[in-house]
Design an enzyme around this catalytic site. Structure first.
Site, mmCIF file in Angstrom:
data_model
loop_
_atom_site.group_PDB
_atom_site.id
_atom_site.type_symbol
_atom_site.label_atom_id
_atom_site.label_comp_id
_atom_site.label_asym_id
_atom_site.label_seq_id
_atom_site.Cartn_x
_atom_site.Cartn_y
_atom_site.Cartn_z
ATOM 1 N N CYS A 99 0.838 -1.205 0.000
ATOM 2 C CA CYS A 99 0.000 0.000 0.000
ATOM 3 C C CYS A 99 0.876 1.259 0.000
ATOM 4 C CB CYS A 99 -0.992 -0.030 1.158
ATOM 5 S SG CYS A 99 -2.350 1.158 0.937
ATOM 6 N N HIS A 186 -3.613 -5.126 0.382
ATOM 7 C CA HIS A 186 -3.054 -5.454 1.696
ATOM 8 C C HIS A 186 -3.081 -6.962 1.932
ATOM 9 C CE1 HIS A 186 -2.576 -1.518 3.730
ATOM 10 N NE2 HIS A 186 -3.569 -1.128 2.954
ATOM 11 N N GLU A 188 -1.695 -8.423 4.300
ATOM 12 C CA GLU A 188 -1.615 -8.644 5.754
ATOM 13 C C GLU A 188 -2.931 -8.415 6.480
ATOM 14 O OE1 GLU A 188 -0.859 -4.180 5.535
ATOM 15 O OE2 GLU A 188 -0.947 -5.928 4.244
#
Length: 242
Positions: A99, A186, A188
């Site tokens: 990001c 993302h 994660e």
């Protein structure tokens, strides 16, 4: 002396609001969990707080977190991090940016970053593979990923390869050099974090024309996107220290 692995640098560029951080961990914590890094395997350097990483040779790889900051604000800490990334790429350090880290890495290497004319992207959205690479080999042509961003890479650096795109963003994943990647999505983020973010900020998002409850209801797990982080480390981060 028995060889041991050098740490993975977590280039920490910001954090979510305090309540979300308390419930789910900061962005560096979430990145470490998703990448399968345990205590002692990572070195977190909060560049947004003025901390400075060691020279690239001190690490076996670097992961760059997301941030509430904007690359186009050109804050001094961000410009310093961009300069360090240029040095690290030149030194051959494996890097994966996420990001803000995606945008910062592209900017550091000569690309352009700006607000997305298509507007803010939030929630689980489809990503389409557009290029071949060992990191993405075996992924289906389309896979879901979590998104939370307003700015995007508007022009990739010369020589980069587009590995994935989305309907609202042609540069969702880039490869800049062998072992150097970034994703706008993302890998994660989990659904619990995304759901709490959306519902806690529903009023403000509604004022911007976004239906947060509907986006929260439509969230889905994204294991294929998440798996890219561990795969990146397996493929590219095996540097040992004597």
């Amino acid at each position: 002396m028995t060889a041991s692995l050098l740490p993975v640098l977590i280039l920490h560029t910001g954090d979510p609001e305090d309540t979300l951080r308390d419930h789910h961990g900061g962005y560096a914590d979430q990145l470490c969990r998703a990448a399968g890094l345990h205590a002692g395997q990572a070195s977190v350097v909060a560049v947004y707080r003025g901390q400075t990483p060691l020279p690239p040779a001190a690490y076996r790889a670097a992961l760059i977190t997301g941030s509430p900051a904007m690359v186009t604000d050109h804050q001094p800490w961000s410009e310093a991090a961009a300069a360090w990334l240029r040095e690290a790429v030149a030194a051959g350090l494996p890097i994966f940016g996420v990001c803000y880290g995606h945008q910062l890495l592209a900017y550091a290497l000569g690309g352009d970053v700006d607000y997305n004319p298509a507007g803010r992207s939030l929630g689980t959205r489809a990503v389409e593979r557009t290029g071949e690479d060992p990191l993405t080999a075996g992924l289906p042509g389309r896979f879901p990923a979590q998104m939370m961003h307003s700015q995007i890479v508007t022009s990739p650096p010369a020589g980069s390869t587009i590995l994935a795109r989305a309907s609202h963003d042609p540069y969702q994943m880039l490869r800049y050099a062998p072992g150097v990647y970034s994703s706008q999505f993302h890998p994660e983020f989990g659904t619990d974090f995304m759901r709490e973010y959306l519902l806690r900020n529903a009023q403000g998002l509604s004022e911007k024309g976004l239906d947060a409850p509907a986006l929260a209801e439509a969230l889905e797990p994204t294991p294929l996107a998440t798996g890219l982080l561990k795969r990146f480390l397996d493929l590219h981060a095996a540097r040992a220290a004597a």
